[in-house]
Design a protein around this motif. Structure first.
Motif, PDB file in Angstrom:
ATOM      1  N   HIS A  82     -14.343 -18.596  94.730  1.00  0.00           N
ATOM      2  CA  HIS A  82     -14.964 -18.499  96.067  1.00  0.00           C
ATOM      3  C   HIS A  82     -15.137 -19.887  96.701  1.00  0.00           C
ATOM      4  O   HIS A  82     -14.438 -20.798  96.346  1.00  0.00           O
ATOM      5  N   GLU A 112     -22.767 -16.998  94.329  1.00  0.00           N
ATOM      6  CA  GLU A 112     -21.789 -17.211  93.252  1.00  0.00           C
ATOM      7  C   GLU A 112     -20.986 -18.499  93.478  1.00  0.00           C
ATOM      8  O   GLU A 112     -20.771 -19.268  92.548  1.00  0.00           O
ATOM      9  N   HIS A 126     -15.569 -17.540  87.471  1.00  0.00           N
ATOM     10  CA  HIS A 126     -16.322 -16.662  88.368  1.00  0.00           C
ATOM     11  C   HIS A 126     -17.592 -16.192  87.685  1.00  0.00           C
ATOM     12  O   HIS A 126     -17.763 -16.361  86.472  1.00  0.00           O
ATOM     13  N   LEU A 127     -18.467 -15.579  88.500  1.00  0.00           N
ATOM     14  CA  LEU A 127     -19.661 -14.918  87.969  1.00  0.00           C
ATOM     15  C   LEU A 127     -19.589 -13.465  88.395  1.00  0.00           C
ATOM     16  O   LEU A 127     -19.236 -13.157  89.536  1.00  0.00           O
TER      17      LEU A 127
HETATM   18 ZN   LIG Z   1     -16.109 -13.965  91.932  1.00  0.00          ZN
END
Ligand SMILES: [Zn+2]
Length: 387
Positions: free
Chosen positions: A216, A232, A286-287
């Protein structure tokens, strides 16, 4: 657009449209299925590939690859050329000519003489490790596969005419681990090139070119924390930067970060940046998030079976942090798992939507621990390859 007139563009049972791929990173999809990340992707195609369009579905065209195979492609990735009767004439197949297997100072190559820029689909197998490429609309007239000693990674190369109009190319690798491959036509359009990445002679993390992608960024915030509402994009960046720091401290010098700030980047832009850097491996961070707030844990993802070991090695290390096992996920449709050029893994560190996981995510100590485990995961993966 030269050839596109609404009203003129129609389909009937006995006609097809000839077309060519255009734009950045066109890709084939198996069907018109959709999920959050789009329909299941078959793979990327080069530009200016000749296609036969047989139907239209909202944003996609249906493409006939061979007598028994169709696929789908975004309309924006296609330039329509001309309508033709769907006759035997159109079914005329193209012939393959001679092949050559050789290498230069960094890569192995297979070149295949072909009469036209035709679509293809490649996949990996393991045990034995092979790259398999289906060339659609092609019938063999290949009676000559020249194999030179300069090829280091390609062990064997052969074909099978699996259908009248599908030529299947087999490339057997010397090493068990896939290090990546890419497919493109040369500028004459009469030669298909398969570039095969070699296993590095020294399986030493210090010598690897490692790309780290912070998920992101900019106007794409990603998920947000259940309690804290943190974004995030900010925490993927913190963990990515910590990973870079750890790798540098451990002596890795060739590192590429897709972003180091709160930058907006599309997936296509990320893939193009990565292609320029030409990494040996990519780790995307990522989360995770779920609508069910009890769901928690760490997971890693891969698209191609030959790249699975890297994602498993990283997961095994992250699990030692006491995170719950959410799992190792295959055939995943994430855009950055799409390139076959280098081993890559997506890491979903933990769930922002779970109270317990979120608490960890907010803690800078946890970022350092995750970075250390990603480093150890890569190092262990390399160690396993030596055995
Ligand atoms: Zn993500």
């Amino acid at each position: 657009m030269l050839f596109f007139f609404p009203g003129v563009f129609t389909f009937s049972q006995d006609s097809i449209w000839l077309a060519r791929t255009t734009g950045k990173l066109p890709f084939l999809e198996y069907g018109i299925g959709e999920d959050r990340l789009g329909g299941a992707k078959m793979g990327f195609l080069d530009s200016n590939i000749l296609l036969k369009i047989v139907d239209s579905f909202s944003t996609d065209y249906k493409v006939r690859l061979s007598k028994y195979h169709t696929a789908y492609l975004a309309k924006e990735s296609v330039i329509l050329l001309e309508k033709q009767p769907d006759s035997e004439m159109v079914h005329n197949r193209y012939l393959s000519g001679s092949w050559k297997v050789f290498g230069d100072s960094s890569f192995d190559f297979l070149s295949i003489n072909l009469e036209e820029r035709l679509p293809y689909h490649s996949f990996q197998t393991i045990n034995p490790s092979r790259i398999i490429i289906d060339l659609f609309g092609v019938t063999s007239n290949t009676n000559w596969i020249s194999q030179l000693k300069t090829a280091k990674e390609i062990k064997n190369c052969w074909y099978e005419q699996i259908e009248d109009d599908v030529l299947r190319v087999f490339i057997e690798l010397r090493h068990q681990q896939h290090w990546g491959h890419s497919i493109a036509y040369d500028s004459t359009g009469k030669k298909l090139w398969v570039t095969v990445k070699r296993q590095p002679p020294m399986l030493d993390i210090h010598l690897l070119k490692i790309a780290i992608d912070a998920g992101h960024g900019g106007d794409n915030s990603g998920a947000s924390g259940l309690v804290s509402k943190v974004l995030e994009k900010n925490y993927t960046l913190l963990i990515a930067k910590e990973t870079e720091k750890t790798l540098r401290r451990m002596g890795v010098n060739k590192i590429f970060m897709t972003r180091t700030k709160d930058t907006s980047l599309t997936m296509i832009e990320r893939i193009e940046l990565l292609k320029q850097f030409n990494p040996d491996i990519l780790v995307s961070i990522h989360l995770n998030s779920s609508s069910v707030d009890s769901v928690r844990g760490v997971s890693t993802y891969y698209r191609y079976i030959g790249f699975r070991p890297l994602s498993v090695a990283i997961l095994n290390q992250l699990l030692t942090l006491g995170l719950k096992e959410y799992g190792n996920v295959g055939n995943f449709n994430f855009a950055l798992n799409g390139p076959s050029d280098y081993p890559n893994a997506l890491v979903e560190v933990a769930f922002l939507s779970n109270k317990e996981d979120e608490k960890r995510i907010l803690n800078p100590k946890f970022h350092r621990a995750v970075a250390q485990k990603i480093y150890l995961g890569i190092a262990n993966w390399l160690k396993q390859l030596k055995q």
